[in-house]
Write an enzyme that holds these catalytic residues in place. Structure first.
Site, PDB file in Angstrom:
ATOM      1  N   GLY A   1     -43.568 -80.459 -14.699  1.00 35.19           N
ATOM      2  CA  GLY A   1     -44.256 -79.103 -15.767  1.00 35.19           C
ATOM      3  C   GLY A   1     -43.813 -77.965 -15.008  1.00 35.19           C
TER       4      GLY A   1
ATOM      5  N   HIS B   1     -38.829 -74.689 -16.256  1.00 35.76           N
ATOM      6  CA  HIS B   1     -37.848 -72.882 -16.646  1.00 35.76           C
ATOM      7  C   HIS B   1     -36.924 -73.820 -17.213  1.00 35.76           C
ATOM      8  CE1 HIS B   1     -36.056 -74.283 -13.414  1.00 35.76           C
ATOM      9  NE2 HIS B   1     -37.110 -74.548 -12.412  1.00 35.76           N
TER      10      HIS B   1
ATOM     11  N   GLY C   1     -34.342 -74.066 -16.083  1.00 27.00           N
ATOM     12  CA  GLY C   1     -33.184 -75.185 -15.697  1.00 27.00           C
ATOM     13  C   GLY C   1     -34.353 -77.243 -15.998  1.00 27.00           C
ATOM     14  N   HIS C   2     -34.966 -76.856 -16.195  1.00 28.50           N
ATOM     15  CA  HIS C   2     -35.927 -78.064 -16.766  1.00 28.50           C
ATOM     16  C   HIS C   2     -35.321 -78.374 -18.431  1.00 28.50           C
ATOM     17  CE1 HIS C   2     -39.534 -77.159 -14.187  1.00 28.50           C
ATOM     18  NE2 HIS C   2     -38.631 -78.317 -13.112  1.00 28.50           N
TER      19      HIS C   2
ATOM     20  N   GLU D   1     -29.150 -80.825  -9.460  1.00 24.07           N
ATOM     21  CA  GLU D   1     -28.372 -80.870  -8.228  1.00 24.07           C
ATOM     22  C   GLU D   1     -29.410 -80.164  -7.231  1.00 24.07           C
ATOM     23  OE1 GLU D   1     -24.118 -80.622  -9.473  1.00 24.07           O
ATOM     24  OE2 GLU D   1     -24.163 -83.090  -9.769  1.00 24.07           O
ATOM     25  N   LYS D   2     -30.080 -79.442  -8.074  1.00 23.02           N
ATOM     26  CA  LYS D   2     -30.878 -78.277  -6.698  1.00 23.02           C
ATOM     27  C   LYS D   2     -31.466 -78.933  -5.886  1.00 23.02           C
ATOM     28  CE  LYS D   2     -34.559 -74.894  -6.535  1.00 23.02           C
ATOM     29  NZ  LYS D   2     -35.737 -75.983  -6.373  1.00 23.02           N
TER      30      LYS D   2
ATOM     31  N   GLN E   1     -33.018 -85.173  -3.151  1.00 29.59           N
ATOM     32  CA  GLN E   1     -33.726 -86.329  -4.433  1.00 29.59           C
ATOM     33  C   GLN E   1     -32.786 -87.043  -5.294  1.00 29.59           C
ATOM     34  OE1 GLN E   1     -37.794 -85.031  -6.244  1.00 29.59           O
ATOM     35  NE2 GLN E   1     -36.166 -84.458  -8.003  1.00 29.59           N
TER      36      GLN E   1
HETATM   37  P1  AMP Z   1     -39.754 -80.477 -10.894  1.00 27.15           P
HETATM   38  O1  AMP Z   1     -40.461 -80.063 -11.548  1.00 27.15           O
HETATM   39  O2  AMP Z   1     -39.020 -79.157  -9.627  1.00 27.15           O
HETATM   40  O3  AMP Z   1     -39.970 -82.118 -10.417  1.00 27.15           O
HETATM   41  O4  AMP Z   1     -38.488 -80.784 -11.339  1.00 27.15           O
HETATM   42  C1  AMP Z   1     -37.132 -81.778 -12.176  1.00 27.15           C
HETATM   43  C2  AMP Z   1     -35.888 -82.022 -12.569  1.00 27.15           C
HETATM   44  O5  AMP Z   1     -35.930 -80.775 -12.365  1.00 27.15           O
HETATM   45  C3  AMP Z   1     -35.448 -82.607 -10.777  1.00 27.15           C
HETATM   46  O6  AMP Z   1     -34.681 -83.360 -11.013  1.00 27.15           O
HETATM   47  C4  AMP Z   1     -34.647 -80.693 -10.521  1.00 27.15           C
HETATM   48  O7  AMP Z   1     -34.058 -81.383  -9.762  1.00 27.15           O
HETATM   49  C5  AMP Z   1     -34.892 -80.537 -12.372  1.00 27.15           C
HETATM   50  N1  AMP Z   1     -34.793 -79.025 -11.971  1.00 27.15           N
HETATM   51  C6  AMP Z   1     -35.458 -78.106 -11.567  1.00 27.15           C
HETATM   52  N2  AMP Z   1     -34.941 -76.593 -11.182  1.00 27.15           N
HETATM   53  C7  AMP Z   1     -34.081 -76.542 -11.695  1.00 27.15           C
HETATM   54  C8  AMP Z   1     -32.549 -75.900 -11.412  1.00 27.15           C
HETATM   55  N3  AMP Z   1     -32.757 -74.936 -11.140  1.00 27.15           N
HETATM   56  N4  AMP Z   1     -31.256 -76.479 -12.266  1.00 27.15           N
HETATM   57  C9  AMP Z   1     -30.970 -77.528 -12.477  1.00 27.15           C
HETATM   58  N5  AMP Z   1     -31.950 -78.751 -12.533  1.00 27.15           N
HETATM   59  C10 AMP Z   1     -33.290 -78.079 -11.697  1.00 27.15           C
END
Ligand code: AMP
Length: 285
Positions: A31, A34, A36-37, A148-149, A153
């Site tokens: 959650g 942004h 990116g998600h 890939e950020k 993981q």
């Molecule tokens: P998180 O909510 O941070 O656990 O992220 C959920 C998914 O979104 C994970 O697979 C992250 O790698 C991906 N993610 C988060 N930030 C970015 C970003 N800036 N660019 C690409 N993928 C992202």
């Protein structure tokens, strides 16, 4: 778009799509969404008949209680963004729903988990594997989307997917950045305005250092990035490692591997940020 809180209800809906042989894509998130998600979600929507996004701040992957407590939570805003992106089901379970009993499973990913995030955040990847395997079991998607950020993981998830024989295609999506280069992250909203102004230096140094290949040595490349960041006391480096993109083990020379990535974890004020840059691309890319 439906917002679902229970596993049983989600399974019932997905069962209806499965009998019609409709392909299902899953985007696991914590959650505070942004752009990116959303890029992951848009790709999932394009490539599957049904897009499921999970929004769950998974307690078992936090080795630091304060980090868990201060993790941003914006469920209403998340739902709105997901609706616009074409998501069909948002799965927002409670911790009790996902962990009715404590999860005692221990995963072993070998050398992959003993470096970088794995060594600085003990238990983190075990928690990631616990929640992602549960989500895979519940949703049984055809494809699952990861950024890939979170480079390490992604390697761990690929390994888990193989180890547990899931018939799931793991789709890796490129890092989405702000205009000034800062990798988008839910944690960025915790930066003060001064820290936010300084944070793009991380990506700037990573990008500049990518021009060093193959003329300057790996050691000089590491020094350039770490010394550049050490000049400002706002930053506190946890690690910067230049590794083989598949094994995640450090490389000494540019010729040692055909796929080389630099991974960084650094505090900007109180906020821990991660980023990475590819120095040598896989031949197939
Ligand atoms: P998180 O909510 O941070 O656990 O992220 C959920 C998914 O979104 C994970 O697979 C992250 O790698 C991906 N993610 C988060 N930030 C970015 C970003 N800036 N660019 C690409 N993928 C992202």
């Amino acid at each position: 778009m439906k917002i679902i809180h229970s596993i049983a209800e989600l399974k019932a809906h997905l069962g209806e799509h499965k009998v019609q042989s409709q392909q299902i894509g899953l985007v696991p998130t914590m959650g505070a969404l942004h752009e990116g998600h959303i890029r992951l979600v848009e790709r999932c929507v394009q490539e599957n008949a049904v897009c499921v996004v999970s929004v769950f701040v998974n307690p078992t992957q936090f080795n630091d209680k304060n980090d868990l407590l201060s993790y941003p939570r914006t469920p209403e805003q998340d739902a709105e963004m997901l609706r616009k992106a074409g998501c069909k089901y948002v799965f927002m379970p409670s911790a009790e729903e996902m962990y009715p009993e404590p999860d005692t499973r221990l995963f072993d990913f070998g050398p992959l988990e003993r470096v970088m995030e794995g060594s600085f955040r003990p238990g983190h990847f075990n928690g990631v594997a616990q929640i992602v395997s549960k989500l895979f079991d519940v949703v049984m998607p055809d494809r699952a989307y990861f950024g890939e950020k979170d480079f390490q993981q992604l390697a761990i998830i690929r390994q888990m997917n193989k180890d547990l024989h899931y018939p799931i295609e793991i789709v890796a999506c490129p890092i989405v950045r702000e205009k000034d280069g800062l990798a988008m992250s839910s944690r960025n909203r915790r930066l003060s305005s001064e820290e936010r102004e300084k944070a793009p230096l991380i990506a700037e140094l990573l990008f500049k250092s990518a021009t060093f290949v193959p003329v300057k040595s790996i050691q000089d490349t590491i020094s350039f990035v770490t010394q550049g960041l050490a000049k400002d006391p706002t930053f506190r480096l946890e690690y910067f490692e230049i590794v083989d993109g598949d094994t995640l083990q450090t490389v000494e020379n540019w010729e040692d591997s055909s796929y080389i990535v630099g991974c960084i974890a650094i505090f900007c004020g109180p906020v821990r940020l991660i980023d990475n840059v590819v120095y040598k691309y896989k031949k197939s890319c």
